[in-house]
Design a protein around this motif. Structure first.
Motif, PDB file in Angstrom:
ATOM      1  N   ASN A   1      -2.286  14.722  -0.650  1.00  0.00           N
ATOM      2  CA  ASN A   1      -2.518  13.277  -0.609  1.00  0.00           C
ATOM      3  C   ASN A   1      -2.146  12.781   0.781  1.00  0.00           C
ATOM      4  O   ASN A   1      -0.974  12.598   1.111  1.00  0.00           O
ATOM      5  CB  ASN A   1      -1.679  12.569  -1.685  1.00  0.00           C
ATOM      6  N   GLY A   2      -3.174  12.568   1.624  1.00  0.00           N
ATOM      7  CA  GLY A   2      -2.936  12.221   3.019  1.00  0.00           C
ATOM      8  C   GLY A   2      -2.240  10.892   3.220  1.00  0.00           C
ATOM      9  O   GLY A   2      -1.402  10.759   4.111  1.00  0.00           O
ATOM     10  N   GLU A   3      -2.564   9.886   2.393  1.00  0.00           N
ATOM     11  CA  GLU A   3      -1.964   8.566   2.564  1.00  0.00           C
ATOM     12  C   GLU A   3      -0.468   8.596   2.283  1.00  0.00           C
ATOM     13  O   GLU A   3       0.335   8.004   3.015  1.00  0.00           O
ATOM     14  CB  GLU A   3      -2.664   7.560   1.645  1.00  0.00           C
TER      15      GLU A   3
ATOM     16  N   ALA B   1       1.265  10.408   5.107  1.00  0.00           N
ATOM     17  CA  ALA B   1       1.333   9.600   6.328  1.00  0.00           C
ATOM     18  C   ALA B   1       2.524   8.650   6.285  1.00  0.00           C
ATOM     19  O   ALA B   1       3.196   8.431   7.303  1.00  0.00           O
ATOM     20  CB  ALA B   1       0.034   8.820   6.511  1.00  0.00           C
ATOM     21  N   ASN B   2       2.817   8.098   5.111  1.00  0.00           N
ATOM     22  CA  ASN B   2       3.989   7.224   4.978  1.00  0.00           C
ATOM     23  C   ASN B   2       5.281   7.996   5.202  1.00  0.00           C
ATOM     24  O   ASN B   2       6.247   7.470   5.760  1.00  0.00           O
ATOM     25  CB  ASN B   2       3.992   6.569   3.600  1.00  0.00           C
TER      26      ASN B   2
ATOM     27  N   THR C   1      -4.089  11.352  14.902  1.00  0.00           N
ATOM     28  CA  THR C   1      -3.892  10.946  13.508  1.00  0.00           C
ATOM     29  C   THR C   1      -4.100  12.093  12.536  1.00  0.00           C
ATOM     30  O   THR C   1      -3.694  11.993  11.378  1.00  0.00           O
ATOM     31  CB  THR C   1      -4.870   9.811  13.164  1.00  0.00           C
TER      32      THR C   1
ATOM     33  N   GLN D   1      -1.941  12.752   8.759  1.00  0.00           N
ATOM     34  CA  GLN D   1      -2.717  12.636   7.532  1.00  0.00           C
ATOM     35  C   GLN D   1      -3.038  13.975   6.902  1.00  0.00           C
ATOM     36  O   GLN D   1      -3.741  14.031   5.896  1.00  0.00           O
ATOM     37  CB  GLN D   1      -4.016  11.866   7.816  1.00  0.00           C
TER      38      GLN D   1
ATOM     39  N   SER E   1      -4.240   2.426  16.370  1.00  0.00           N
ATOM     40  CA  SER E   1      -3.076   2.192  15.505  1.00  0.00           C
ATOM     41  C   SER E   1      -1.926   1.560  16.291  1.00  0.00           C
ATOM     42  O   SER E   1      -1.196   0.705  15.763  1.00  0.00           O
ATOM     43  CB  SER E   1      -2.620   3.502  14.868  1.00  0.00           C
TER      44      SER E   1
END
Length: 447
Positions: free
Chosen positions: A40-42, A45-46, A65, A69, A202
């Motif tokens: 789960n990339g999202e 990323a967090n 990025t 991710q 970003s």
């Protein structure tokens, strides 16, 4: 630079090369958005946002990025760069490889290139395994699942993820070689350039959010607030940094060399004057990368220890000392850059070998006898310009850290490294285009 690109675009042959580079970079950016299965990339990323001060922040800056991710091209060009450095060091340490490089000719270079590719794949496998471990650990420590292995054995998911990372790194290596052969400039450098620039939107969005937080009076702990004047100051500082980097990148110390006259048959050879150029920053950005990797090692280890996030614990207190905004970290970082600058310059340039080559070709430095006196003089000059180059790298690397501490944004700590790479690749590619145009006798450029 813009004028050089415009002139190159007018030449059909160079236009094809530029279009090939653009197409290759488009493929690279598309691959950077392809997710790896079971990740789960999202969510990941967090998790990576909390590790900006560790070595993972450096890798994220180098690979864009894609790293944060966990996409197919997450490893980027790092395995190839590490492989090239390892093979270069082994060439100095192993006589067989040294002979292959110096006496093997084109065939020897091809063999060394093949060895570099094999080592790249091996390093990609190791880094892919480490990256998979990071993904797995990040999900376990936060209580949020990053891996989605529903209905699939864990070992199979691990194999698929590691193979995906390795294949992506191998493809980038191949793509970089294609750019070098059919495009303009060094392909690996251009891909690294594109990966760094991919973080630009970003960063702009982050600064806009900071200004909005300032305008709305947000005082939440950890919220990034930035005064509009701060943006102007940051932009002026970056522009000044670019000008300074361009000046130093082109700076060199020229040692005069005189060649003795000699008679061969009825003709006289030699007698001309030349110079031995020594670049002020011959080590490039490598001392900063090595220094930051070692200086951020404690924070990297602490990222895998859950107790390091709890105030009052031993790990938490220890990591505060190595925080990217602490004075101790800045001093250690500065000393490491100095040390690696001298180490890498000795690996890149051998005064004894240069002095011997001058002696064989009838050349000498005015005022110094050929042989050891010439080597000692070159070594003395090399030490002086290496010191100045190390100070230059230290200023470029530490200035963003101080700026980040002032605006409460630790992600700026990697800005100096990124700017040096971007400016260096831009200058290198521009010179490659100018050389291509000179080779084709382009009158508009020569005028």
């Amino acid at each position: 630079m813009i004028e050089t690109v415009r002139n190159a675009w007018k030449i059909p042959d160079l236009r094809k090369k530029l279009l090939f580079v653009i197409f290759a970079l488009l493929v690279f950016r598309l691959g950077s958005a392809v997710p790896v299965p079971f990740v789960n990339g999202e969510v990941f990323a967090n998790q990576m946002n909390a590790m900006s001060g560790t070595i993972f922040g450096l890798l994220g800056a180098m690979n864009g990025t894609a790293f944060s991710q966990a996409t197919v091209f997450a490893l980027g060009v790092q395995p190839y760069i590490n492989s090239s450095i390892i093979v270069q060091l082994l060439t100095v340490a192993i006589p067989a490889l040294e002979r292959l490089q110096k006496e093997g000719g084109e065939e020897g270079r091809k063999k060394i290139a093949a060895i570099t590719r094999y080592v790249t794949v091996a390093i990609a496998v190791l880094q892919g395994f480490g990256y998979y471990t990071l993904i797995k650990t990040a999900g376990a420590s936060s209580g949020v699942s990053v891996l989605d292995t529903t209905g699939v054995p864990g070992w199979w998911a691990a194999i698929v993820i590691i193979v995906s990372f390795t294949a992506g790194s191998a493809f980038i290596m191949w793509l970089g070689e294609q750019i070098t052969e059919f495009g303009i400039g060094n392909g690996i450098s251009i891909i690294l350039f594109a990966g760094i620039l991919s973080r630009g939107p970003s960063m702009v969005r982050y600064m806009i959010v900071g200004v909005q937080n300032w305008a709305n009076g947000v005082t939440t702990e950890g919220a990034f607030r930035l005064h509009p004047v701060g943006i102007v100051a940051i932009l002026i500082g970056m522009l000044a940094m670019v000008v300074f980097i361009v000046f130093i990148q082109n700076a060199e110390r020229r040692i005069p060399v005189q060649y003795a006259k000699r008679v061969v048959g009825r003709k006289m050879y030699g007698g001309q004057s030349s110079h031995l150029p020594l670049k002020v920053n011959m080590t490039g950005v490598m001392p900063i990368i090595f220094a930051q990797a070692i200086a951020s090692l404690p924070a990297t280890i602490g990222a895998f220890v859950p107790s390091s996030r709890t105030p009052g614990t031993g790990w938490y207190t220890f990591l505060q000392i190595f925080d990217t905004t602490s004075v101790f970290y800045i001093v250690v970082y500065f000393l490491l850059i100095l040390g690696f600058s001298y180490f890498y310059s000795t690996m890149q340039f051998n005064p004894v070998e240069v002095a011997n080559n001058l002696k064989k070709n009838g050349g000498f430095v005015p005022g110094f006898r050929p042989g050891k006196p010439t080597a000692d003089f070159i070594q003395k000059v090399l030490g002086k310009i290496t010191f100045f180059g190390a100070i230059y790298l230290s200023v470029i690397a530490i200035a963003p850290i101080v700026t980040g501490a002032l605006v409460n944004n630790s992600s700026l700590a990697i800005g100096g490294t990124s700017v040096i790479i971007v400016v260096g690749v831009a200058l290198e590619t521009t010179k490659a285009m100018e050389a291509q145009m000179l080779m084709r006798h382009y009158k508009g450029f020569l005028e």
